[in-house]
Design a protein around this motif. Structure first.
Motif, PDB file in Angstrom:
ATOM      1  N   ALA A  39       0.823  -1.218   0.000  1.00 32.18           N
ATOM      2  CA  ALA A  39       0.000   0.000   0.000  1.00 32.18           C
ATOM      3  C   ALA A  39       0.852   1.261   0.000  1.00 32.18           C
ATOM      4  O   ALA A  39       0.321   2.364   0.160  1.00 32.18           O
ATOM      5  N   GLY A  40       2.159   1.120  -0.166  1.00 30.29           N
ATOM      6  CA  GLY A  40       3.046   2.281  -0.156  1.00 30.29           C
ATOM      7  C   GLY A  40       3.906   2.318   1.098  1.00 30.29           C
ATOM      8  O   GLY A  40       3.897   1.388   1.921  1.00 30.29           O
ATOM      9  N   ASP A  41       4.664   3.398   1.252  1.00 28.73           N
ATOM     10  CA  ASP A  41       5.567   3.526   2.398  1.00 28.73           C
ATOM     11  C   ASP A  41       4.820   3.332   3.713  1.00 28.73           C
ATOM     12  O   ASP A  41       3.699   3.841   3.900  1.00 28.73           O
ATOM     13  N   ALA A  42       5.464   2.589   4.636  1.00 29.80           N
ATOM     14  CA  ALA A  42       4.932   2.397   5.982  1.00 29.80           C
ATOM     15  C   ALA A  42       6.056   2.684   6.968  1.00 29.80           C
ATOM     16  O   ALA A  42       7.225   2.811   6.587  1.00 29.80           O
ATOM     17  N   SER A  43       5.714   2.782   8.244  1.00 30.26           N
ATOM     18  CA  SER A  43       6.751   2.998   9.263  1.00 30.26           C
ATOM     19  C   SER A  43       6.306   2.392  10.581  1.00 30.26           C
ATOM     20  O   SER A  43       5.108   2.228  10.843  1.00 30.26           O
ATOM     21  N   ARG A  44       7.305   2.044  11.414  1.00 34.60           N
ATOM     22  CA  ARG A  44       7.027   1.436  12.708  1.00 34.60           C
ATOM     23  C   ARG A  44       8.048   1.896  13.754  1.00 34.60           C
ATOM     24  O   ARG A  44       9.146   2.352  13.426  1.00 34.60           O
ATOM     25  N   TYR A  45       7.665   1.715  15.011  1.00 31.92           N
ATOM     26  CA  TYR A  45       8.478   2.067  16.183  1.00 31.92           C
ATOM     27  C   TYR A  45       9.268   0.823  16.598  1.00 31.92           C
ATOM     28  O   TYR A  45       8.694  -0.256  16.794  1.00 31.92           O
ATOM     29  N   ILE A  46      10.606   0.936  16.740  1.00 33.89           N
ATOM     30  CA  ILE A  46      11.470  -0.177  17.128  1.00 33.89           C
ATOM     31  C   ILE A  46      11.848  -0.002  18.599  1.00 33.89           C
ATOM     32  O   ILE A  46      12.401   1.030  18.985  1.00 33.89           O
ATOM     33  N   TYR A  47      11.585  -1.049  19.384  1.00 34.14           N
ATOM     34  CA  TYR A  47      11.666  -0.984  20.844  1.00 34.14           C
ATOM     35  C   TYR A  47      12.406  -2.239  21.312  1.00 34.14           C
ATOM     36  O   TYR A  47      12.024  -3.359  20.955  1.00 34.14           O
ATOM     37  N   VAL A  48      13.497  -2.077  22.057  1.00 30.22           N
ATOM     38  CA  VAL A  48      14.321  -3.216  22.456  1.00 30.22           C
ATOM     39  C   VAL A  48      14.552  -3.199  23.962  1.00 30.22           C
ATOM     40  O   VAL A  48      15.041  -2.209  24.515  1.00 30.22           O
ATOM     41  N   ASN A  49      14.173  -4.277  24.616  1.00 28.73           N
ATOM     42  CA  ASN A  49      14.413  -4.442  26.060  1.00 28.73           C
ATOM     43  C   ASN A  49      13.939  -3.250  26.872  1.00 28.73           C
ATOM     44  O   ASN A  49      14.618  -2.765  27.783  1.00 28.73           O
ATOM     45  N   GLY A  50      12.749  -2.744  26.507  1.00 29.03           N
ATOM     46  CA  GLY A  50      12.163  -1.662  27.285  1.00 29.03           C
ATOM     47  C   GLY A  50      12.624  -0.281  26.897  1.00 29.03           C
ATOM     48  O   GLY A  50      12.285   0.698  27.575  1.00 29.03           O
ATOM     49  N   LEU A  78      10.903   3.951  11.938  1.00 30.55           N
ATOM     50  CA  LEU A  78      11.687   3.288  10.905  1.00 30.55           C
ATOM     51  C   LEU A  78      10.869   3.163   9.628  1.00 30.55           C
ATOM     52  O   LEU A  78       9.747   2.652   9.637  1.00 30.55           O
ATOM     53  N   LEU A  79      11.437   3.606   8.514  1.00 30.12           N
ATOM     54  CA  LEU A  79      10.744   3.603   7.233  1.00 30.12           C
ATOM     55  C   LEU A  79      10.838   2.243   6.557  1.00 30.12           C
ATOM     56  O   LEU A  79      11.917   1.671   6.424  1.00 30.12           O
ATOM     57  N   PHE A  80       9.693   1.729   6.115  1.00 35.24           N
ATOM     58  CA  PHE A  80       9.599   0.539   5.271  1.00 35.24           C
ATOM     59  C   PHE A  80       9.111   1.018   3.906  1.00 35.24           C
ATOM     60  O   PHE A  80       7.910   1.265   3.708  1.00 35.24           O
ATOM     61  N   SER A  81      10.015   1.174   2.960  1.00 33.41           N
ATOM     62  CA  SER A  81       9.639   1.734   1.656  1.00 33.41           C
ATOM     63  C   SER A  81       8.656   0.817   0.936  1.00 33.41           C
ATOM     64  O   SER A  81       8.753  -0.422   1.013  1.00 33.41           O
ATOM     65  N   GLY A  82       7.726   1.414   0.212  1.00 30.55           N
ATOM     66  CA  GLY A  82       6.721   0.652  -0.520  1.00 30.55           C
ATOM     67  C   GLY A  82       7.349  -0.349  -1.481  1.00 30.55           C
ATOM     68  O   GLY A  82       8.396  -0.077  -2.085  1.00 30.55           O
ATOM     69  N   THR A  83       6.700  -1.509  -1.621  1.00 26.00           N
ATOM     70  CA  THR A  83       7.237  -2.580  -2.468  1.00 26.00           C
ATOM     71  C   THR A  83       6.456  -2.741  -3.771  1.00 26.00           C
ATOM     72  O   THR A  83       6.785  -3.622  -4.575  1.00 26.00           O
ATOM     73  N   GLY A  84       5.432  -1.937  -3.974  1.00 21.77           N
ATOM     74  CA  GLY A  84       4.690  -1.993  -5.240  1.00 21.77           C
ATOM     75  C   GLY A  84       3.547  -2.972  -5.239  1.00 21.77           C
ATOM     76  O   GLY A  84       2.507  -2.724  -5.851  1.00 21.77           O
ATOM     77  N   SER A  85       3.705  -4.104  -4.577  1.00 22.93           N
ATOM     78  CA  SER A  85       2.637  -5.093  -4.467  1.00 22.93           C
ATOM     79  C   SER A  85       2.881  -5.907  -3.203  1.00 22.93           C
ATOM     80  O   SER A  85       3.972  -5.890  -2.632  1.00 22.93           O
ATOM     81  N   TRP A  86       1.866  -6.669  -2.791  1.00 22.85           N
ATOM     82  CA  TRP A  86       1.999  -7.478  -1.577  1.00 22.85           C
ATOM     83  C   TRP A  86       2.784  -8.763  -1.824  1.00 22.85           C
ATOM     84  O   TRP A  86       3.188  -9.441  -0.874  1.00 22.85           O
ATOM     85  N   SER A  87       3.035  -9.087  -3.081  1.00 18.90           N
ATOM     86  CA  SER A  87       3.842 -10.266  -3.401  1.00 18.90           C
ATOM     87  C   SER A  87       5.309  -9.922  -3.625  1.00 18.90           C
ATOM     88  O   SER A  87       6.110 -10.803  -3.918  1.00 18.90           O
TER      89      SER A  87
END
Length: 644
Positions: free
Chosen positions: A573-584, A591-600
């Motif tokens: 669905a295009g660029d996504a992003s998430r929060y990275i959390y380690v040991n509290g 963190l940017l997850f660049s769009g991949t064009g399709s789900w496959s």
């Protein structure tokens, strides 16, 4: 050394591989994980004496079964007892134990080994000057420890005689043999003699020995190294001679030792720089995932003992503490792979010690590093950096070369296209689970294929390595979800035409990374699916686009440090992003997850994460207050170990 011993240690080491590997495969001991402590060093030295020491004849046996075996039968009583230069190394091992413990038993054993040796070799007679140089070096050390004049006198007498074989052929250097054959000049003779000369200059308060040490050292550096850390083996032949650039860890060891000695005496920085360059070259090129590589048995079984001994002098005498953890990890690796029945360690520190007889020089290598290196009390496996060079692995029927550019390490395996040939990697991992294995290769003759065997069972019988167009182009084949056990594993790549294996293949390395499937992690308000092809495992996390949704990965690592976290995903669905959390602790807000064009279509994104030794929790969280956006399918995460 006896001619068969050095013919040229390279040949012997290679020939011994097939036999040794058979022993490993046919009888593997149970692996025990234990802290590297001073008590381990005590146990190792006690076990070594129990197995190899003959207190009546005051001499070490060649083999743990106290039998004569033709592969190495050069010492007293037709080879029942260890040969000339081996006994010098075993004497050094006794001194390692004494200097660590100040135990009166080992102090007496220092004298006993010397007396036992003289009973067989009263005049230190050997036609090999390197053999005699090892004894000169050990005698000088014995004098430094005990103050007994006889050791000083022997060291001086031996060196003085060895130095008479210096001449101007090849621009200088001491001949390997003293019987008039004059067939080569090598690092083992000359760098060892340089260390002795430095010691004698102090012991005798005679600067002429320091001058000799400098002359020998300069010749070795100028003739038998590249000047930047790569130490060769020897020079021979007519005219200006031919330099043989064989790589043996003990050559690096004595070159380092001579540099350390001269640096300490002269405070000339170039000697220290040379020593650290050689240590760096050895660490980077003579290891298998940071473990000192298996070089073979017979003479080669003890080579890494000499490298470790003088690398530790860099740490203790020159303040080069960057090598301390490497040495400690190797001591732990060796002890982790000991044979539990008698606490003896074999030639391959990355593999379990076989139940067959073990040679005394081979066993002494582990005893020496355990007694020489200060303990760190670490409990656990030693996975190292996860990269295993093919030229440093156990090889059967395949040669190595470095003709085509673009490879990593010292070279690659080549000329590989016949049945019964294989390369085997001893892989150590911290925990049982799934791993990614990346294989670097070149297939210039077109598509090739091989049989992949993991821990003795066929994993993929006919894995394709797509053609690379030419031999200077390299590619990677990736295996996902490879099951490995905590501790020691074997990964063998073999050629078997009955399974469809075909064509030539140049093989460079494998890299092993811990892999964690997202669908097997702890999910919070998330679901899994397997709708879109291309995923690993059984599926992926999906339906992920709102607050209160996250995934926790429980990961177990051997050593704390900064790891590379690689996340495999699809963002159709295009660029996504998430929060990275380690040991509290929050690590990356968005963190940017660049769009991949399709789900496959899948891609990866990487970031650095700090992990503690042992269990850690890595969380990937949708948190809109941190900027998290859009749908994301998460397939797996991979951890890449720190480089050291």
């Amino acid at each position: 050394m006896i001619i068969l011993k050095r013919l040229k240690a390279k040949i012997k080491g290679i020939v011994a591989i097939a036999t040794f590997t058979f022993f490993i495969l046919s009888s593997i001991a149970t692996l025990r994980v234990e802290a590297f402590t001073s008590s381990n060093a005590d146990d190792a030295m006690t076990a070594f004496n129990n197995v190899f020491w003959d207190s009546t004849n005051k001499y070490f046996y060649t083999n743990s079964d106290h039998q004569i075996h033709s592969e190495h039968a050069f010492g007293p009583d037709n080879g029942l007892y260890s040969d000339f230069w081996w006994e010098a190394q075993l004497w050094d091992t006794v001194m390692d134990a004494y200097q660590r413990t100040n135990n009166s038993f080992y102090r007496q054993q220092i004298d006993d080994v010397y007396d036992g040796f003289l009973a067989f070799y009263p005049n230190f007679d050997s036609k090999f000057n390197d053999d005699r140089a090892w004894w000169a070096l050990a005698c000088a050390r014995a004098y430094e420890i005990t103050g007994e004049t006889r050791y000083k006198d022997s060291a001086k007498s031996l060196f003085d005689n060895i130095y008479t074989f210096w001449d101007t052929t090849y621009g200088g250097g001491i001949w390997w043999k003293n019987d008039g054959t004059h067939d080569e000049k090598n690092v083992a003779t000359n760098a060892t003699a340089a260390i002795v000369a430095v010691k004698l200059s102090k012991i005798l308060n005679d600067s002429t020995y320091l001058t000799k040490a400098q002359n020998i050292y300069n010749w070795v550096k100028n003739t038998l190294t590249d000047g930047n850390g790569h130490v060769y083996d020897h020079i021979s032949g007519s005219g200006s001679g031919t330099v043989y650039k064989w790589d043996f860890s003990y050559n690096f060891g004595v070159f380092i030792g001579s540099g350390v000695g001269l640096y300490k005496e002269t405070n000339t920085a170039s000697y220290l720089n040379d020593a650290t360059n050689a240590a760096n070259w050895a660490v980077n090129n003579l290891t298998s995932s940071s473990t000192m590589m298996y070089e073979g048995v017979n003479d080669a079984g003890g080579f890494k003992m000499i490298l470790a001994r003088y690398m530790y002098e860099l740490v203790t005498q020159c303040g080069q503490t960057q090598y301390l953890q490497f040495l400690r990890d190797n001591a732990t690796q060796a002890w982790n792979h000991r044979r539990l029945s008698d606490n003896i360690v074999g030639a391959d520190w990355g593999a379990d010690t076989p139940s067959t007889y073990i040679q005394s020089l081979t066993a002494a290598a582990a005893v020496s590093i355990l007694n020489r290196i200060s303990a760190d009390n670490y409990i656990g496996y030693i996975p190292g950096n996860g990269k295993y060079e093919a030229e440093n692995a156990t090889i059967s029927g395949i040669s190595s070369e470095s003709s085509y550019t673009g490879f990593s390490g010292r070279g690659y395996l080549a000329g590989w296209n016949t049945n019964g040939t294989w390369v085997e990697f001893k892989v150590n991992v911290n925990s049982t689970g799934k791993y990614i294995i990346k294989m670097g290769y070149s297939a210039g003759a077109g598509n090739a294929s091989r049989n992949i065997i993991v821990n003795g069972s066929s994993y993929i019988s006919n894995l394709t390595f797509p053609g690379t167009g030419n031999w200077s182009t390299w590619n990677i084949v990736t295996l996902n979800d490879v099951p490995l056990n905590a501790g020691s594993n074997t990964i063998r790549i073999s050629y078997d035409s009955s399974l469809g294996n075909t064509n030539y293949l140049n093989f460079d390395y494998i890299s092993v990374y811990a892999m964690y499937e997202a669908e097997e992690a702890t999910l919070h308000n998330l679901t899994t699916e397997s709708k879109y092809a291309g995923y690993t495992g059984t599926g992926y996390i999906a339906g992920w686009n709102k607050d209160g949704q996250w995934v926790d990965f429980n990961v177990n690592v051997a050593k704390g440090g900064t790891y590379t976290l690689v996340l495999r995903y699809a963002a159709g669905a295009g660029d996504a992003s998430r929060y990275i959390y380690v040991n509290g602790n929050g690590i990356i807000n968005n963190l940017l997850f660049s769009g991949t064009g399709s789900w496959s279509s899948y891609n990866t994104v990487s970031c650095s994460v700090p992990l503690n030794a042992g269990l850690n929790i890595i969380s990937i969280i949708y948190n809109s207050s941190m900027g998290s956006t859009n749908w994301l399918n998460l397939d797996n995460i991979v951890l890449v170990q720190p480089s050291s």
